[in-house]
Write an enzyme that holds these catalytic residues in place. Structure first.
Site, PDB file in Angstrom:
ATOM      1  CG  HIS A 127      12.107 -16.184  31.694  1.00  0.00           C
ATOM      2  ND1 HIS A 127      12.080 -14.874  32.115  1.00  0.00           N
ATOM      3  CD2 HIS A 127      13.136 -16.281  30.810  1.00  0.00           C
ATOM      4  CE1 HIS A 127      13.061 -14.205  31.521  1.00  0.00           C
ATOM      5  NE2 HIS A 127      13.714 -15.035  30.717  1.00  0.00           N
ATOM      6  CE  LYS A 186      22.356  -9.974  30.767  1.00  0.00           C
ATOM      7  NZ  LYS A 186      21.184 -10.848  30.626  1.00  0.00           N
ATOM      8  NE  ARG A 198      13.354 -13.417  23.672  1.00  0.00           N
ATOM      9  CZ  ARG A 198      13.565 -12.171  23.255  1.00  0.00           C
ATOM     10  NH1 ARG A 198      12.613 -11.480  22.695  1.00  0.00           N
ATOM     11  NH2 ARG A 198      14.732 -11.589  23.428  1.00  0.00           N
ATOM     12  CB  SER A 204      14.079  -9.692  30.956  1.00  0.00           C
ATOM     13  OG  SER A 204      13.669 -10.956  31.415  1.00  0.00           O
TER      14      SER A 204
END
Length: 157
Positions: free
Chosen positions: A23, A47, A96, A133
């Site tokens: 990040h 989440k 990614r 993460s």
């Protein structure tokens, strides 16, 4: 005729649970394109986050405090709404994988359709592609040192 310069502002949204070196790389590289980046820490009720939003905001502020072109805020709701609130013309996102690209492309189309705000995708540096993460949370949960992956974390914590 005189053209007036308009500051290029981007919103970089995410839950950032935690904010990783990947990040951080997107923010730093984004500053080559934008005059200001607002890191927008989203509140996502779907989440289950490891850290409360306020702690994530403070941790990111601490890491990025030396650059006045960066602001860190939290938000609830649509990214385009926080972008409008901060006069941002762009949404900055990192990609990614191919799956990330597919997801981000569709989101970018929808965001442009409802708001006119453009999305700019930056590809993750190859040496950081594996950092996520989720991976960091798993390492932390199992007692491993996450300091190589999370800026500002003390390895002896």
């Amino acid at each position: 005729m005189t053209l007036k310069y308009r500051e290029r502002i981007a919103i970089y949204p995410g839950t950032f649970d935690p904010f990783t070196i990947g990040h951080q790389s997107i923010v730093e590289r984004g500053l080559l394109l934008f005059d200001k980046i607002i890191v927008a820490v989203g509140i996502n009720d779907n989440k289950r986050c490891f850290q409360p939003t306020e702690k994530r905001v403070e941790a990111i502020k601490k890491v990025l405090k030396d650059d006045p072109r960066i602001e860190v805020v939290s938000y609830d709701g649509l990214t385009v709404d926080i972008a409008r609130d901060h006069n941002a013309q762009f949404i900055l996102r990192g990609v990614r994988t191919v799956a990330d690209y597919e997801y981000e492309r569709n989101l970018a189309y929808a965001n442009r359709q409802i708001s006119g705000i453009e999305t700019v995708l930056l590809y993750t540096l190859p040496e950081l592609q594996y950092v996520s993460s989720t991976m960091v949370r798993d390492l932390d949960r199992c007692g491993y040192d996450i300091s190589p992956f999370v800026p500002g974390v003390d390895p002896d914590r």
